[in-house]
Design a protein around this motif. Structure first.
Motif, mmCIF file in Angstrom:
data_model
loop_
_atom_site.group_PDB
_atom_site.id
_atom_site.type_symbol
_atom_site.label_atom_id
_atom_site.label_comp_id
_atom_site.label_asym_id
_atom_site.label_seq_id
_atom_site.Cartn_x
_atom_site.Cartn_y
_atom_site.Cartn_z
ATOM 1 N N VAL A 1 0.984 -1.210 0.146
ATOM 2 C CA VAL A 1 0.156 0.046 0.224
ATOM 3 C C VAL A 1 0.907 1.057 0.049
ATOM 4 O O VAL A 1 1.695 1.509 0.949
ATOM 5 N N GLU A 2 0.734 1.982 -1.060
ATOM 6 C CA GLU A 2 1.808 3.103 -1.184
ATOM 7 C C GLU A 2 1.008 4.382 -0.534
ATOM 8 O O GLU A 2 1.622 5.260 0.089
ATOM 9 N N SER A 3 -0.423 4.438 -0.577
ATOM 10 C CA SER A 3 -1.096 5.610 0.077
ATOM 11 C C SER A 3 -2.578 5.099 0.075
ATOM 12 O O SER A 3 -3.256 4.535 -0.836
ATOM 13 N N LEU A 4 -3.260 5.627 0.996
ATOM 14 C CA LEU A 4 -4.818 5.630 1.091
ATOM 15 C C LEU A 4 -5.389 6.916 0.707
ATOM 16 O O LEU A 4 -4.882 8.079 0.885
ATOM 17 N N LEU A 5 -6.487 6.920 -0.275
ATOM 18 C CA LEU A 5 -7.231 7.902 -0.936
ATOM 19 C C LEU A 5 -8.258 7.997 -0.051
ATOM 20 O O LEU A 5 -8.860 7.154 0.837
ATOM 21 N N GLY A 6 -8.865 9.284 -0.022
ATOM 22 C CA GLY A 6 -10.044 9.555 0.963
ATOM 23 C C GLY A 6 -11.414 8.795 0.491
ATOM 24 O O GLY A 6 -12.179 8.825 1.002
ATOM 25 N N ASP A 7 -11.459 8.193 -0.927
ATOM 26 C CA ASP A 7 -12.579 7.824 -1.366
ATOM 27 C C ASP A 7 -12.835 6.132 -1.013
ATOM 28 O O ASP A 7 -13.449 5.491 -1.856
ATOM 29 N N GLY A 8 -12.265 5.665 -0.041
ATOM 30 C CA GLY A 8 -12.398 4.407 0.323
ATOM 31 C C GLY A 8 -11.170 3.260 -0.875
ATOM 32 O O GLY A 8 -11.751 2.242 -1.261
ATOM 33 N N ALA A 9 -10.256 3.936 -1.120
ATOM 34 C CA ALA A 9 -9.287 3.144 -2.131
ATOM 35 C C ALA A 9 -7.861 3.220 -1.662
ATOM 36 O O ALA A 9 -7.748 4.182 -0.771
ATOM 37 N N TYR B 1 4.878 -1.549 -11.126
ATOM 38 C CA TYR B 1 3.450 -1.336 -11.518
ATOM 39 C C TYR B 1 2.840 -0.596 -10.336
ATOM 40 O O TYR B 1 3.122 -0.655 -9.218
ATOM 41 N N ASN B 2 1.735 0.049 -10.733
ATOM 42 C CA ASN B 2 0.721 0.870 -9.548
ATOM 43 C C ASN B 2 -0.458 0.778 -10.097
ATOM 44 O O ASN B 2 -0.688 0.992 -11.241
ATOM 45 N N ALA B 3 -1.316 0.771 -9.181
ATOM 46 C CA ALA B 3 -3.010 0.934 -9.500
ATOM 47 C C ALA B 3 -3.452 1.379 -8.400
ATOM 48 O O ALA B 3 -3.221 0.957 -7.310
ATOM 49 N N VAL B 4 -4.645 1.723 -8.537
ATOM 50 C CA VAL B 4 -5.682 2.045 -7.617
ATOM 51 C C VAL B 4 -6.856 1.007 -7.198
ATOM 52 O O VAL B 4 -7.350 0.595 -8.344
ATOM 53 N N PHE B 5 -7.069 0.493 -5.918
ATOM 54 C CA PHE B 5 -7.757 -0.510 -5.856
ATOM 55 C C PHE B 5 -8.829 -0.133 -4.605
ATOM 56 O O PHE B 5 -8.638 0.480 -3.883
ATOM 57 N N ALA B 6 -10.099 -0.393 -4.707
ATOM 58 C CA ALA B 6 -11.214 -0.499 -3.648
ATOM 59 C C ALA B 6 -10.575 -0.978 -2.423
ATOM 60 O O ALA B 6 -10.300 -2.228 -2.674
ATOM 61 N N LEU B 7 -10.720 -0.380 -1.233
ATOM 62 C CA LEU B 7 -10.261 -0.998 -0.202
ATOM 63 C C LEU B 7 -11.134 -2.389 0.281
ATOM 64 O O LEU B 7 -10.259 -3.252 0.638
ATOM 65 N N HIS B 8 -12.226 -2.570 -0.224
ATOM 66 C CA HIS B 8 -12.836 -4.013 -0.047
ATOM 67 C C HIS B 8 -12.349 -4.838 -0.839
ATOM 68 O O HIS B 8 -12.761 -6.298 -0.579
#
Length: 69
Positions: free
Chosen positions: A22-30, A43-50
């Motif tokens: 986990v590189e960073s937590l985003l404020g929108d649950g991702a 590689y990097n990508a944004v994933f929903a926390l769930h």
């Protein structure tokens, strides 16, 4: 347990796949996650926390520290 995720945790997708950090937590649950391939491509990508679960290594860390979140 996803509410307890923090930058630096090692996670995997619930559906499987490579270990990611986990590189960073985003404020929108991702979370933004990064991972490397066998040939050292980053590689990097944004994933929903769930969709994320802690890897075994980080789950063991939580158990040792007594965190049950």
């Amino acid at each position: 347990m996803n509410a307890a995720l923090q930058a630096g945790d090692v996670v995997r997708l619930r559906s499987g796949g490579p270990a990611m950090v986990v590189e960073s937590l985003l404020g929108d649950g991702a979370a933004t996650c990064v991972w490397m391939t066998y040939n050292l491509q980053r590689y990097n990508a944004v994933f929903a926390l769930h969709t994320l679960v802690l890897s075994e290594a980080d789950t063991e860390r939580f158990e040792r520290e007594g965190t049950d979140q």
